[in-house]
Write an enzyme that holds these catalytic residues in place. Structure first.
Site, PDB file in Angstrom:
ATOM      1  N   CYS A  50       0.888  -1.377  -0.093  1.00  0.00           N
ATOM      2  CA  CYS A  50       0.198  -0.065   0.022  1.00  0.00           C
ATOM      3  C   CYS A  50       0.702   1.339   0.180  1.00  0.00           C
ATOM      4  CB  CYS A  50      -1.023   0.013   1.291  1.00  0.00           C
ATOM      5  SG  CYS A  50      -1.892   1.356   1.333  1.00  0.00           S
ATOM      6  N   CYS A  56      -0.226   5.826   7.194  1.00  0.00           N
ATOM      7  CA  CYS A  56      -1.404   5.654   7.817  1.00  0.00           C
ATOM      8  C   CYS A  56      -1.265   4.457   9.052  1.00  0.00           C
ATOM      9  CB  CYS A  56      -2.200   4.823   6.642  1.00  0.00           C
ATOM     10  SG  CYS A  56      -3.937   4.016   7.235  1.00  0.00           S
ATOM     11  N   CYS A  59      -2.288   0.162   9.659  1.00  0.00           N
ATOM     12  CA  CYS A  59      -1.467  -1.132   9.515  1.00  0.00           C
ATOM     13  C   CYS A  59       0.107  -0.886  10.115  1.00  0.00           C
ATOM     14  CB  CYS A  59      -1.124  -1.575   8.122  1.00  0.00           C
ATOM     15  SG  CYS A  59      -2.589  -2.178   7.126  1.00  0.00           S
ATOM     16  N   ASP A 330     -16.382 -13.936  26.030  1.00  0.00           N
ATOM     17  CA  ASP A 330     -15.889 -13.243  24.840  1.00  0.00           C
ATOM     18  C   ASP A 330     -15.993 -11.517  25.435  1.00  0.00           C
ATOM     19  OD1 ASP A 330     -14.779 -12.179  22.568  1.00  0.00           O
ATOM     20  OD2 ASP A 330     -16.634 -12.417  21.354  1.00  0.00           O
ATOM     21  N   CYS A 356      -9.643 -10.739  22.469  1.00  0.00           N
ATOM     22  CA  CYS A 356      -9.242  -9.628  21.580  1.00  0.00           C
ATOM     23  C   CYS A 356      -8.102  -9.086  22.344  1.00  0.00           C
ATOM     24  CB  CYS A 356     -10.168  -8.721  21.187  1.00  0.00           C
ATOM     25  SG  CYS A 356     -11.010  -7.784  22.409  1.00  0.00           S
TER      26      CYS A 356
END
Length: 398
Positions: A50, A56, A59, A330, A356
């Site tokens: 990219c 950015c 990522c 979760d 997460c």
């Protein structure tokens, strides 16, 4: 060559780390840091696909190859367990979501002198990177970037606008916050924007809460084969492939359980995947998600009972948990410290924990193992490709 100049691993925030502990941004395992500070790429360096990479903030790891990315995700999870002295029974294959698979994302937009910018923020900054391409979000999401740019250029104010995009069964759900429409013409323009771009729903928050401007038919998402109403702002897994892996793990690990408590159940991602033959209690604090799950359970006939309860303030007690054959939880990134303490004191013998956040999971996992549970299976999951955000599924028994 001094081995201390070699990058040997990737740290939690994405920097390469040398043998002597030096952190070097933008490096991959096997790269060599020269005496003058320059970097000679090694076998695991990859050319970022990219053009926005490096500015950015979406990522952090496009510069590493697939093997290094998989190793990073695996080690983040395995090291979290080992850091708490938790023995891993079986470390399962790491799952990585493919490129352009994100079905939900929050972009930011702002009106500027030359028009408008739409994209993710720069790392550590409020500046918005105006996206010309994106290799992580689904094409259906990215297709709205240019129309959003034109819409915000005409109707944006001075502040930053947040745009939450989610793919539902009916199409793209677009929820815009901090955008005030002045007058009838602006409202008509918003409706035209929704129609021309085939939106399934357009919701605006002009400072007084979310208002649905356009929704030709009620939105839903399919979870465990069940159509579930999708409230504005509701949570769902970022990619369908990761959701499937997580649900398969949970179903296999909880096979044979006739009653299951699904805690922090949300819309019912796991509840509907596990229901039938098992009876599932789905416990959720967010009222909209709870009501959506309850509605879907009633219309589908699935043996899911939805309970509205804040598990942070009022966790299920040991005697309540003991009525179930197994527990699935979760929780949000903060983990489930209080609820796990009650599970540890209960008589339940099987727990599936989806997380997460490896750090909060490891803290909670330590509490379970101290209470006699064993970590039987652990799977790292990298559904946020090229990100340092890592998830996992785990199974505990005693």
């Amino acid at each position: 060559m001094n081995d201390s100049s070699k990058i040997i691993r990737i740290a939690a925030k994405g920097d390469g780390v040398t043998a002597d502990g030096k952190h070097v941004p933008g490096t991959a395992p096997g790269d060599t840091v020269e005496a003058d500070g320059s970097v000679t790429p090694g076998p695991h360096y990859a050319a970022p696909p990219c053009q926005h990479y490096g500015s950015c903030g979406g990522c952090q790891l496009q510069h590493v190859d697939e093997d290094a990315l998989r190793t990073f995700v695996t080690e983040r999870v395995a090291y979290a367990a080992e850091g708490q002295g938790i023995a891993i029974g079986e470390l399962l294959e790491t799952h990585l979501s493919p490129t352009r698979s994100r079905r939900r994302a929050t972009l930011h937009a702002m009106k500027v002198q030359r028009g408008a910018v739409v994209g993710f923020r720069e790392a550590g900054s409020h500046r918005i990177v105006d996206l010309a391409e994106c290799h992580v979000v689904a094409p259906q999401l990215f297709a709205l970037v240019d129309p959003l740019r034109h819409f915000v250029a005409h109707h944006g104010g001075k502040g930053t606008i947040d745009v939450a995009l989610t793919l539902t069964d009916q199409g793209l759900d677009c929820s815009i916050r901090n955008l005030a429409l002045e007058g009838l013409a602006a409202t008509e323009s918003a409706l035209e924007f929704a129609q021309q771009n085939g939106l399934a729903r357009l919701t605006l928050d002009q400072g007084y809460g979310a208002e649905t401007m356009w929704e030709p038919q009620p939105l839903s998402v399919t979870l465990g084969g069940v159509s579930v109403p999708f409230p504005t702002g509701a949570f769902m897994q970022a990619t369908t492939d990761a959701e499937q892996v997580m649900c398969v793990d949970a179903s296999e690990w909880l096979a044979g359980a006739s009653t299951i408590a699904d805690l922090f159940s949300g819309l019912g991602t796991f509840a509907f995947a596990l229901a039938g033959p098992a009876k599932v209690l789905a416990v959720e604090a967010a009222r909209d998600a709870h009501l959506a799950c309850k509605t879907a359970a009633g219309s589908s006939g699935k043996p899911v009972h939805a309970m509205h309860r804040d598990l942070f303030r009022n966790p299920l007690q040991p005697d309540e948990i003991g009525r179930f054959d197994a527990v699935l939880l979760d929780p949000p990134r903060a983990g489930a410290k209080e609820q796990v303490a009650q599970i540890a004191e209960s008589s339940v013998s099987r727990v599936v924990y989806v997380s997460c956040n490896p750090s909060s999971w490891a803290r909670d996992a330590k509490r379970l193992t101290d209470a006699g549970f064993r970590l039987e299976k652990l799977r790292p999951v990298g559904q946020f490709r090229w990100s340092t955000h890592v998830e996992l599924t785990s199974c505990f028994t005693r």
